[in-house]
Scaffold this motif. Structure first.
Motif, short mmCIF file in Angstrom:
data_model
loop_
_atom_site.label_atom_id
_atom_site.label_comp_id
_atom_site.label_asym_id
_atom_site.label_seq_id
_atom_site.Cartn_x
_atom_site.Cartn_y
_atom_site.Cartn_z
N SER A 9 0.84 -1.19 0.00
CA SER A 9 0.00 0.00 0.00
C SER A 9 0.88 1.24 0.00
O SER A 9 2.09 1.16 0.01
N ASP A 30 -17.08 -0.50 -3.65
CA ASP A 30 -17.22 -0.79 -2.22
C ASP A 30 -17.06 0.53 -1.48
O ASP A 30 -16.33 1.43 -1.93
N TYR A 45 -9.67 -0.12 8.56
CA TYR A 45 -9.39 0.98 7.64
C TYR A 45 -10.33 2.15 7.86
O TYR A 45 -10.21 3.18 7.20
N PHE A 48 -13.93 4.17 3.94
CA PHE A 48 -13.14 4.03 2.72
C PHE A 48 -14.03 4.07 1.49
O PHE A 48 -15.24 3.90 1.58
N SER A 50 -13.69 2.34 -2.51
CA SER A 50 -12.97 1.51 -3.47
C SER A 50 -13.47 1.83 -4.87
O SER A 50 -14.68 1.86 -5.10
N TYR A 62 -8.17 -2.08 -8.78
CA TYR A 62 -8.99 -1.48 -7.75
C TYR A 62 -8.09 -0.69 -6.80
O TYR A 62 -7.07 -1.20 -6.34
N ARG A 64 -8.30 1.39 -3.16
CA ARG A 64 -9.12 1.67 -1.98
C ARG A 64 -8.45 2.79 -1.19
O ARG A 64 -7.30 2.69 -0.81
N TYR A 65 -9.20 3.85 -0.96
CA TYR A 65 -8.74 5.04 -0.24
C TYR A 65 -9.33 4.95 1.17
O TYR A 65 -10.55 4.98 1.34
N THR A 66 -8.48 4.86 2.19
CA THR A 66 -8.95 4.55 3.54
C THR A 66 -8.63 5.65 4.56
O THR A 66 -7.88 6.57 4.28
N THR A 71 -17.10 10.13 3.18
CA THR A 71 -17.12 9.70 1.78
C THR A 71 -18.08 10.62 1.04
O THR A 71 -19.08 11.07 1.60
N ASP A 115 -8.47 -11.53 -5.06
CA ASP A 115 -7.70 -10.30 -4.99
C ASP A 115 -6.21 -10.59 -4.94
O ASP A 115 -5.76 -11.47 -4.19
#
Length: 141
Positions: A9, A30, A45, A48, A50, A62, A64-66, A71, A115
Motif C-alpha cells: 500500500s 465498495d 481501515y 473508505f 474503493s 482497484y 481503496r482510499y482509507t 465519503t 484479490d
C-alpha cells in the motif's frame, strides 16, 4: 507531498479535512461510511471508498482510499478523473498515529477472481524515492 510505503500500500501525507480526488475514472465498487470522524477501531481501515478502473492494457484494477472522515460518493457511482471522492481523516486504526495520511491499497483480480495485492505506485505517473519524496512529477514542466 511526503509519501511513505508500507507492504502493498501507499501512505500519502494529508491534513485532516483535505479533499481526496480520484486520479482515475471508474466505478465505486465498495464503500464504508459508518465511522464518525476520529472513531477508532483496531485493525480497521475506517471509512473508505474503493474504485474499479481499467489500465491502458484493458486490465481492471482497484484502488481503496482509507481512513477517510467522510465519503462523497455512493456505491455504483461512476467516477471521473479528478472527482472528489472523500475527505481525509483519521478513522479506523489511524486515530492515534502521529502522521495523518490517506492509505491507498491496490488490487487486481487473478484468473480465479481472487484479490492480488499490487503496488499502488504502478498506477501513478508521479514517482517517489525511498525517502518518500517526489522524484518524478509529470505535472511539473
Amino acid at each position: 507531498m511526503n509519501v511513505s510505503q508500507f507492504h502493498d500500500s501507499l501512505n500519502i501525507a494529508s491534513d485532516i479535512g483535505t479533499f481526496v480526488y480520484s486520479p482515475f475514472s471508474g466505478k465505486v465498487t465498495d464503500i464504508r461510511s459508518s465511522f464518525s470522524p476520529g472513531q477508532y477501531k483496531e485493525k480497521s481501515y475506517g471509512n473508505f471508498v474503493s474504485v474499479e478502473s481499467t489500465d491502458q492494457n484493458g486490465n481492471k484494477f482497484y484502488l481503496r482510499y482509507t481512513h477517510l472522515n467522510y465519503t462523497l460518493v455512493e456505491l455504483g457511482d461512476e467516477i471521473r478523473i479528478g472527482q472528489a471522492i472523500g475527505i481525509a481523516g483519521n478513522t479506523g486504526n489511524a486515530t492515534n498515529v502521529p502522521n495523518k495520511h490517506v492509505h491507498i491499497l491496490a488490487r487486481m483480480k487473478d484468473s480465479n477472481g481472487q484479490d492480488v495485492p499490487t503496488n499502488p505506485e504502478d498506477y501513478f505517473k508521479t514517482l517517489w524515492d525511498s525517502s518518500g519524496n517526489v522524484s518524478s512529477d509529470p505535472c511539473q514542466n
